[in-house]
Motif scaffolding. Structure first.
Motif, PDB file in Angstrom:
ATOM      1  N   ASP A 294      -2.465  54.044 -27.976  1.00  0.00           N
ATOM      2  CA  ASP A 294      -1.754  53.056 -27.051  1.00  0.00           C
ATOM      3  C   ASP A 294      -2.580  53.130 -25.793  1.00  0.00           C
ATOM      4  N   ALA A 295      -3.165  54.274 -25.559  1.00  0.00           N
ATOM      5  CA  ALA A 295      -3.952  54.231 -24.045  1.00  0.00           C
ATOM      6  C   ALA A 295      -5.148  53.172 -24.213  1.00  0.00           C
ATOM      7  N   LYS A 296      -5.641  53.186 -25.191  1.00  0.00           N
ATOM      8  CA  LYS A 296      -7.043  52.236 -25.683  1.00  0.00           C
ATOM      9  C   LYS A 296      -6.411  50.727 -25.468  1.00  0.00           C
ATOM     10  N   LEU A 297      -5.370  50.315 -26.084  1.00  0.00           N
ATOM     11  CA  LEU A 297      -4.755  49.125 -26.200  1.00  0.00           C
ATOM     12  C   LEU A 297      -4.578  48.734 -24.657  1.00  0.00           C
ATOM     13  N   TYR A 298      -3.783  49.798 -23.945  1.00  0.00           N
ATOM     14  CA  TYR A 298      -3.675  49.580 -22.394  1.00  0.00           C
ATOM     15  C   TYR A 298      -4.695  49.374 -21.755  1.00  0.00           C
ATOM     16  N   ASN A 299      -5.894  50.001 -21.736  1.00  0.00           N
ATOM     17  CA  ASN A 299      -6.963  49.762 -21.161  1.00  0.00           C
ATOM     18  C   ASN A 299      -7.736  48.448 -21.306  1.00  0.00           C
ATOM     19  N   GLU A 300      -7.455  47.871 -22.752  1.00  0.00           N
ATOM     20  CA  GLU A 300      -8.125  46.598 -23.166  1.00  0.00           C
ATOM     21  C   GLU A 300      -7.454  45.593 -22.599  1.00  0.00           C
ATOM     22  N   ILE A 301      -6.205  45.726 -22.554  1.00  0.00           N
ATOM     23  CA  ILE A 301      -5.220  44.657 -21.743  1.00  0.00           C
ATOM     24  C   ILE A 301      -5.345  44.478 -20.234  1.00  0.00           C
ATOM     25  N   LEU A 302      -5.521  45.825 -19.616  1.00  0.00           N
ATOM     26  CA  LEU A 302      -5.849  45.766 -18.322  1.00  0.00           C
ATOM     27  C   LEU A 302      -7.209  45.152 -17.879  1.00  0.00           C
ATOM     28  N   LEU A 303      -8.140  45.204 -18.400  1.00  0.00           N
ATOM     29  CA  LEU A 303      -9.503  44.911 -18.363  1.00  0.00           C
ATOM     30  C   LEU A 303      -9.430  43.317 -18.612  1.00  0.00           C
ATOM     31  N   GLU A 304      -8.910  42.880 -19.721  1.00  0.00           N
ATOM     32  CA  GLU A 304      -8.836  41.467 -20.156  1.00  0.00           C
ATOM     33  C   GLU A 304      -8.215  40.684 -18.925  1.00  0.00           C
ATOM     34  N   ASN A 305      -7.299  41.304 -18.212  1.00  0.00           N
ATOM     35  CA  ASN A 305      -6.266  40.502 -17.409  1.00  0.00           C
ATOM     36  C   ASN A 305      -6.825  40.678 -15.816  1.00  0.00           C
ATOM     37  N   LEU A 306      -7.938  41.472 -15.545  1.00  0.00           N
ATOM     38  CA  LEU A 306      -8.319  41.489 -14.177  1.00  0.00           C
ATOM     39  C   LEU A 306      -9.230  40.218 -13.919  1.00  0.00           C
ATOM     40  N   SER A 307      -8.887  39.749 -12.807  1.00  0.00           N
ATOM     41  CA  SER A 307      -9.527  38.535 -12.106  1.00  0.00           C
ATOM     42  C   SER A 307     -10.758  39.139 -11.263  1.00  0.00           C
ATOM     43  N   SER A 308     -10.732  40.242 -10.834  1.00  0.00           N
ATOM     44  CA  SER A 308     -12.027  40.786 -10.090  1.00  0.00           C
ATOM     45  C   SER A 308     -12.208  42.516 -10.984  1.00  0.00           C
ATOM     46  N   GLY A 309     -13.109  42.906 -10.296  1.00  0.00           N
ATOM     47  CA  GLY A 309     -13.565  44.218 -10.786  1.00  0.00           C
ATOM     48  C   GLY A 309     -12.824  45.450 -10.152  1.00  0.00           C
ATOM     49  N   VAL A 310     -12.559  46.370 -10.757  1.00  0.00           N
ATOM     50  CA  VAL A 310     -11.732  47.453 -10.339  1.00  0.00           C
ATOM     51  C   VAL A 310     -12.563  48.804 -10.811  1.00  0.00           C
ATOM     52  N   ILE A 311     -12.398  49.905  -9.822  1.00  0.00           N
ATOM     53  CA  ILE A 311     -12.928  51.178 -10.373  1.00  0.00           C
ATOM     54  C   ILE A 311     -11.695  52.178  -9.936  1.00  0.00           C
ATOM     55  N   ALA A 312     -11.572  52.896 -11.019  1.00  0.00           N
ATOM     56  CA  ALA A 312     -10.528  54.048 -10.897  1.00  0.00           C
ATOM     57  C   ALA A 312     -11.221  55.402 -10.960  1.00  0.00           C
ATOM     58  N   CYS A 313     -10.626  56.013  -9.717  1.00  0.00           N
ATOM     59  CA  CYS A 313     -11.330  57.464  -9.523  1.00  0.00           C
ATOM     60  C   CYS A 313     -10.384  58.406 -10.016  1.00  0.00           C
ATOM     61  N   ASP A 314     -10.573  59.667 -10.466  1.00  0.00           N
ATOM     62  CA  ASP A 314      -9.611  60.807 -10.303  1.00  0.00           C
ATOM     63  C   ASP A 314      -9.728  61.560  -8.682  1.00  0.00           C
ATOM     64  N   ALA A 315      -9.109  62.742  -8.749  1.00  0.00           N
ATOM     65  CA  ALA A 315      -8.884  63.292  -7.282  1.00  0.00           C
ATOM     66  C   ALA A 315     -10.215  63.863  -6.971  1.00  0.00           C
ATOM     67  N   GLU A 316     -11.104  64.173  -7.829  1.00  0.00           N
ATOM     68  CA  GLU A 316     -12.495  64.647  -7.438  1.00  0.00           C
ATOM     69  C   GLU A 316     -13.454  63.478  -7.256  1.00  0.00           C
ATOM     70  N   ARG A 317     -13.174  62.141  -7.306  1.00  0.00           N
ATOM     71  CA  ARG A 317     -13.828  60.926  -6.941  1.00  0.00           C
ATOM     72  C   ARG A 317     -14.633  60.777  -8.166  1.00  0.00           C
ATOM     73  N   HIS A 318     -14.413  61.082  -9.312  1.00  0.00           N
ATOM     74  CA  HIS A 318     -15.256  60.900 -10.740  1.00  0.00           C
ATOM     75  C   HIS A 318     -14.661  59.490 -10.859  1.00  0.00           C
ATOM     76  N   ILE A 319     -15.396  58.348 -11.443  1.00  0.00           N
ATOM     77  CA  ILE A 319     -14.897  57.324 -11.993  1.00  0.00           C
ATOM     78  C   ILE A 319     -14.367  57.648 -13.339  1.00  0.00           C
ATOM     79  N   THR A 320     -13.277  57.042 -13.595  1.00  0.00           N
ATOM     80  CA  THR A 320     -12.444  57.321 -14.627  1.00  0.00           C
ATOM     81  C   THR A 320     -12.622  55.794 -15.519  1.00  0.00           C
ATOM     82  N   LEU A 321     -12.442  54.820 -14.860  1.00  0.00           N
ATOM     83  CA  LEU A 321     -12.356  53.407 -15.597  1.00  0.00           C
ATOM     84  C   LEU A 321     -13.026  52.313 -14.756  1.00  0.00           C
TER      85      LEU A 321
END
Length: 186
Positions: A159-186
């Motif tokens: 389910d998480a994999k599918l969510y990420n794929e849908i999210l990435l397919e529908n983005l019109s511009s780039g996005v970077i997601a970070c955790d609390a320690e500022r590590h890139i997670t997505l």
């Protein structure tokens, strides 16, 4: 046969596939006409197999059949309710089994208590559930407890994999997601 069933149940799969495979195994090993699987959902056990289109069949944690399964922690054949000392709870559980044409109810125990209930109809040849068949069901329920954990984890990852794929397919511009320690997670 039981070793083979353990291998089948422990193979990683989504929940729907697990329910279907478990029901098929039970039908083959103890020769029953019907298998119904209910899993814990808050304060009740709701039917997940076979799927029902109009509403959901549920047993509450305070229903007589559920309470007897929680107390005994063992498979409960209908004939034991018919032959045993009648109490209001046993009578209500027997009525619940008769109204659903059930011959055996079995709990699936996991690390969080009773996680599912397996309901079995009549055996194909009209035989009752003997000690050997009850032991087979008990063993399969134990294997089902481990398989449920694996299938839930597998389903969450898928389910998480599918969510990420849908999210990435529908983005019109780039996005970077970070955790609390500022590590890139997505």
């Amino acid at each position: 046969l039981l070793r083979d069933s353990g291998r089948v149940l422990m193979s990683v799969r989504a929940l729907r596939g697990l329910y279907r495979e478990f029901a098929s195994l039970v039908c083959r090993l103890v020769d029953v006409e019907s298998v119904v699987i209910l899993t814990k959902n808050d304060d009740q056990f709701c039917q997940v197999y076979p799927p029902i289109s109009d509403g959901m069949e549920c047993l509450g944690c305070t229903d007589a059949l559920t309470k007897l399964l929680m107390e005994s922690a063992e498979p409960l054949p209908k004939y034991s309710l018919e032959r045993g000392r009648p109490t209001p709870e046993r009578t209500a559980a027997l009525e619940a089994m008769e109204s659903r044409s059930l011959q055996l109810a079995a709990p699936v125990w996991g690390s969080n208590g009773m996680e599912a209930i397996i309901l079995l109809g009549s055996r194909t040849a009209g035989l009752f559930f003997g000690r050997q068949e009850i032991e087979i069901v008990r063993t399969l329920c134990g294997q089902m407890a481990f398989a449920l954990v694996n299938a839930r984890l597998y389903t969450e990852v898928e389910d998480a994999k599918l969510y990420n794929e849908i999210l990435l397919e529908n983005l019109s511009s780039g996005v970077i997601a970070c955790d609390a320690e500022r590590h890139i997670t997505l």
